[in-house]
Write an enzyme that holds these catalytic residues in place. Structure first.
Site, PDB file in Angstrom:
ATOM      1  N   ASP A  45       0.686  -1.235   0.044  1.00 42.11           N
ATOM      2  CA  ASP A  45      -0.092   0.016  -0.108  1.00 42.11           C
ATOM      3  C   ASP A  45       0.733   1.270   0.002  1.00 42.11           C
ATOM      4  O   ASP A  45       0.767   1.889  -0.987  1.00 42.11           O
ATOM      5  CB  ASP A  45      -0.894   0.017   1.114  1.00 42.11           C
ATOM      6  CG  ASP A  45      -1.756  -1.104   1.289  1.00 42.11           C
ATOM      7  OD1 ASP A  45      -1.725  -2.085   0.394  1.00 42.11           O
ATOM      8  OD2 ASP A  45      -2.782  -1.133   2.057  1.00 42.11           O
ATOM      9  N   GLU A  61      -1.364  -9.315  12.174  1.00 38.99           N
ATOM     10  CA  GLU A  61      -1.297  -8.907  10.857  1.00 38.99           C
ATOM     11  C   GLU A  61       0.154  -8.329  10.423  1.00 38.99           C
ATOM     12  O   GLU A  61       0.974  -8.675   9.689  1.00 38.99           O
ATOM     13  CB  GLU A  61      -2.259  -7.733  10.572  1.00 38.99           C
ATOM     14  CG  GLU A  61      -1.927  -7.104   9.193  1.00 38.99           C
ATOM     15  CD  GLU A  61      -3.016  -5.871   9.036  1.00 38.99           C
ATOM     16  OE1 GLU A  61      -3.483  -5.271   9.756  1.00 38.99           O
ATOM     17  OE2 GLU A  61      -3.327  -5.603   7.705  1.00 38.99           O
TER      18      GLU A  61
END
Ligand SMILES: *[C@@H]1O[C@H](CO)[C@@H](O)[C@H](O)[C@H]1NC(C)=O
Ligand SMILES: *[C@@H]1O[C@H](CO)[C@@H](O)[C@H](O)[C@H]1NC(C)=O
Ligand SMILES: *[C@@H]1O[C@H](CO)[C@@H](O)[C@H](O)[C@H]1NC(C)=O
Ligand SMILES: *[C@@H]1O[C@H](CO)[C@@H](O)[C@H](O)[C@H]1NC(C)=O
Ligand SMILES: *[C@@H]1O[C@H](CO)[C@@H](O)[C@H](O)[C@H]1NC(C)=O
Ligand SMILES: *[C@@H]1O[C@H](CO)[C@@H](O)[C@H](O)[C@H]1NC(C)=O
Length: 843
Positions: free
Chosen positions: A586, A804
């Site tokens: 990202d 994560e």
């Protein structure tokens, strides 16, 4: 996430489903497919004159009929040409292959395929009978309904401790001291209907270590069955007056015949129910809560009212008892009410028999786990528990989704900018990154998931890859985030829903395909498995070829042999560095000013992997020589060291970089803007120096070709930490910088497991082959591996979850939890299971 621009009014451009279907049929009659077959036949040397003639005749007939069908469609009311972007790739669907039918399909019929629910069961069909569990938890002295996995429930643990992806799973949930152990078991008896029977055991007790033991006096479970097809469900006759065992519900479906749901328990249970007729299953807990609240207000009783709406397709059973208690639910398919066998079947799926069967399955899982990953001599027993949780949650997180993606269309003057098209209705069987935050399919995550799954059950792996490749459109594009159906949509903020057909996503499935091919060669599979894999690859080839070519044309850079992720925003002034979501990394910093001159190193590496893999696959199956050669040439070109260095190596820095129109001198500044009558302050980017074409000096995961990069990764001032490798060097100007007011750093420092796994793979490779770096690579490899394992295991015991990302300063788990998508790769790191050199057959 910047959730400030939700839009409500959207214009639909959806063609009717009928026309979709018609069009799909007509596009199947393209010449692409016969041609492909023709070439393969020629290779096999079976190309006779007679065959040639028949084929020409066939093509002639095809051409004529295509012409007529085309004209028919053109003139009919549905005749408007379907936009290319929502036209399926014209080839037979992989999921129609014989290997995915019959016993295979049936064996995977029922499963815990609703990963977003704490316990959710459905079949792999669009309109299934679904089942699930809710319960009342207590938060701040108030009851709260638990149903869909969400962080705000603050459960101190939930997840599968065991799951084999097929017919058994055991989950442990700790809700502030109320412990629920949920087990799932499938069984196929002689008189079962299609897909067999299943059972759920819910074992409720309280955590003695939590202070106030009595707060749990009575526990309330809500088990429901809902028919997505809208078929009515009947409630059993003796429900409210339950003794040992009882028929709760029954119904009739075309897929499984008559079915029954039974409840059995040795404890003193109280049962109440409600029946509803509604197509909305995604917000069922709201409905139940509404009705309970009404009952409490009206009667002062926390009980469902024992009422049914006319021809209810949803039945909810409230099961209440003093904690601790146990409830067994048995689901029978093909259950004819008159059959005397029913009682036997119920008792074999409940009580003591169920207990025994679950114990047996648990032991089987343990044996299989040891056989597949062989951890006993590699890590301690604490780590093994975490390894088991990793694979179990990945397998238990596999879901089945059905629906239509929303595809953004380029703004035209006569349309609004946020118009969209609907992709064809599609099914997706896939693993998910996170049950709470990302319970749906993500293309680039899936390649990493499958690195684990093929090692556990290669047939599940092929089935999942087949589903993904069937999502390919005629241009060779696959939407990267799959939001299919109401349940999946209910978890996604509006601004992330639209999929952009100009945007790619790393083709990580090639990582797995490469592994499969090389494992066939080294004889890791049984003969039957090998032949299924080969036949799958053979049939997948046209799709993979189209997928590769989509990247190889749409993502090309200006300089030959260079690539860049297309679709970055070149106009935004709000982002410190315009994001590159399509790369998967990202906010990983790229050129400050997106342009056509960019060259992205990571994409070039993916292209090498893909070309190399295509070459191997085309050699394995009997494909056209020209194709084999084409991929050979491309792979060779991309692995050319000189070219790589020219395009990406910064001699001055001694590192591989992206290239683009760039300046380091940017910052975010608060600025006042007038919004009607009031002023708002927002952060706006200031550029303090004219950007110029140059290497983009950010060291991180982008340079995962690590041949001589060991210095960089093992240096604490750049990438090394005691918990793993940072995603961005500490020396980078954008290290741990926010991208906007609302976007904290994501791939700008924290540790990610997928990239650490790839780095370990490379180090492992260099520590095995002879060379000047062998010793060094080995030492760094050993230390990095043990750092990663230690940190993941420590966090798991401290927090109950796999995370994560991990904080680069403290090692603490961050972001979404549980995140047992690619973070589950920790298990392969424990097992030292890597690939034999991705994209390296040309080096
Ligand atoms: C569930 O969702 C549907 C559609 O979004 C809505 O019409 C309905 O009112 C919702 N039900 C409840 C109980 O919130
Ligand atoms: C597991 O690994 C050990 C050494 O670590 C080896 O001796 C054993 O044969 C392996 N077992 C299997 C089933 O691969
Ligand atoms: C931004 O990108 C679009 C699409 O690629 C292009 O047409 C436009 O000229 C670019 N604008 C700038 C300022 O570079
Ligand atoms: C990929 O694109 C390059 C540049 O256009 C071309 O030369 C090459 O043949 C392509 N490779 C394949 C396998 O299509
Ligand atoms: C780099 O970006 C600046 C600012 O957008 C632009 O003026 C300049 O023309 C660009 N340079 C090149 C070589 O693209
Ligand atoms: C580690 O990196 C820093 C920053 O780039 C550099 O100054 C230092 O010399 C490096 N140390 C080693 C041992 O390479």
């Amino acid at each position: 996430m910047a959730g400030n621009t939700r839009k409500n009014a959207r214009t639909k451009l959806k063609p009717s489903i009928d026309s979709d279907e018609d069009h799909r049929r007509s596009t199947m009659i393209s010449d692409k497919n016969p041609n492909f077959k023709l070439r393969r036949e020629r290779n096999r040397g079976r190309f006779s004159f007679r065959f040639n003639f028949l084929l020409c005749f066939g093509i002639f007939v095809f051409a004529i009929s295509t012409y007529f069908i085309y004209n028919y469609l053109k003139n009919s009311s549905y005749g408007a040409q379907l936009p290319r972007v929502i036209t399926p790739f014209p080839a037979p669907k992989l999921m129609d292959l014989p290997q995915f039918q019959g016993e295979h399909r049936e064996s995977l019929y029922w499963g815990t395929y609703r990963p977003h629910a704490y316990l959710g069961i459905r079949a792999r069909i669009p309109q299934s009978l679904v089942a699930g569990l809710m319960w009342l938890g207590v938060k701040d002295g108030q009851y709260a309904m638990r149903h869909i996995c969400q962080d705000s429930d603050e459960l101190s643990i939930y997840g599968w401790t065991h799951h084999n992806g097929r017919n058994y799973g055991r989950q442990l949930i700790n809700d502030h001291g109320l412990i629920l152990e949920t087990s799932f078991l499938k069984s196929k008896g002689e008189s079962s209907g299609y897909g067999g029977d299943w059972a759920v055991r819910i074992d409720v007790h309280s955590d003695k270590s939590v202070t106030d033991e009595n707060i749990w006096g009575t526990g309330h479970l809500f088990f429901y069955v809902a028919d997505e097809g809208g078929n009515a469900i009947s409630v059993g006759g003796d429900v409210v007056d339950i003794h040992e065992s009882s028929l709760l519900a029954s119904g009739l479906r075309s897929d499984i015949g008559a079915w029954q749901l039974h409840l059995e328990s040795a404890d003193n249970l109280k049962v109440h129910y409600s029946g509803f007729k509604t197509p909305h299953i995604h917000n069922l807990s709201d409905l139940v809560q509404l009705h309970l609240a009404y009952q409490v207000r009206r009667l002062g009783r926390l009980e469902l009212p024992d009422t049914l709406e006319h021809s209810s397709n949803i039945l909810i059973f409230q099961i209440s008892a003093e904690v601790p208690f146990k409830a067994d639910l048995a689901f029978l398919s093909g259950a004819d009410l008159k059959s005397s066998r029913v009682d036997d079947r119920v008792s074999s799926l409940t009580g003591e028999s169920l207990g025994k069967a679950l114990m047996m399955k648990k032991n089987e899982f343990e044996d299989e786990f040891e056989r597949r990953f062989n951890l006993t001599d590699k890590v301690d027993s604490e780590s093994i528990v975490v390894g088991k949780a990793a694979i179990s949650n990945l397998l238990g997180g596999i879901g089945y989704f059905y629906g239509q993606s929303k595809i953004s269309v380029p703004a035209k003057s006569d349309r609004k900018a946020d118009d969209y098209l609907l992709y064809w209705p599609a099914e997706l069987y896939t693993a998910v990154p996170s049950r709470s935050f990302f319970p749906r399919g993500f293309l680039w995550d899936e390649g990493f998931h499958q690195l684990l799954i093929w090692r556990w059950d290669v047939r599940i792996c092929l089935d999942i890859i087949g589903h993904w490749l069937d999502l390919l459109n005629i241009d060779g594009w696959i939407p990267r985030e799959q939001i299919l159906g109401a349940e999946a949509s209910s978890k996604v903020p509006e601004e992330f829903v639209l999929q952009h057909p100009t945007n790619g996503n790393p083709p990580t499935l090639f990582l797995v395909l490469h592994d499969l091919v090389s494992s066939i060669k080294t004889g890791k599979f049984t003969a039957a498995e090998s032949s299924e894999i080969s036949s799958f690859l053979d049939n997948a080839f046209t799709r993979l070829d189209a997928w590769f070519k989509w990247f190889n044309t749409s993502q090309l850079g200006r300089v030959p042999s260079s690539y860049f992720w297309h679709g970055r925003d070149n106009l935004t002034t709000r982002e410190l560095n315009p994001k590159t979501l399509m790369s998967g990394l990202d906010d990983y910093p790229r050129a400050s000013h997106p342009s056509e001159d960019e060259r992205h190193l990571d994409l070039r590496c993916w292209m090498l992997l893909a070309a190399d893999c295509m070459q191997t696959i085309s050699k394995l199956s009997e494909n056209d020589n020209r194709l084999v050669k084409g991929y050979g040439i491309t792979a060779k070109l991309l692995s050319d060291f000189e070219t790589l260095n020219q395009l990406h190596f910064d001699n001055a820095y001694g590192a591989y970089f992206d290239f683009g129109n760039h300046t380091e001198k940017v910052r975010l500044r608060p600025q006042l803007t007038m919004n009607g009558n009031y002023a708002t302050q927002e952060l706006v980017r200031e550029v303090l120096e004219e950007p110029k074409p140059q290497f983009v000096p950010h060291v991180g995961y982008d340079s995962w070709i690590l041949e001589q990069q060991i210095d960089l990764i093992s240096n604490k001032s750049t990438l090394w930490t005691n918990y793993g490798i940072r995603s961005l060097s500490k020396t980078s100007s954008l290290y741990m910088k926010r991208n906007t007011e609302h976007d904290p750093p994501y791939w700008r420092g924290p540790l990610w497991m997928n990239m650490n796994y790839m780095i370990l793979s490379a180090l492992h490779h260099y520590s095995q082959v002879d060379g000047p770096y062998k010793e060094r690579a080995k030492a760094v490899y050993d230390e990095l591996r043990s750092n990663l394992i230690r940190n993941v295991v420590t966090n798991y015991y401290k927090t109950g979850y796999i995370w994560e990302q991990y904080d680069q300063k403290t090692g603490k788990g961050k972001g979404a939890r549980p995140f047992t998508g690619w973070s589950a790769l920790a298990l392969l790191i424990m097992a030292e299971s890597y690939s034999d050199g991705w994209g390296m057959s040309n080096l």
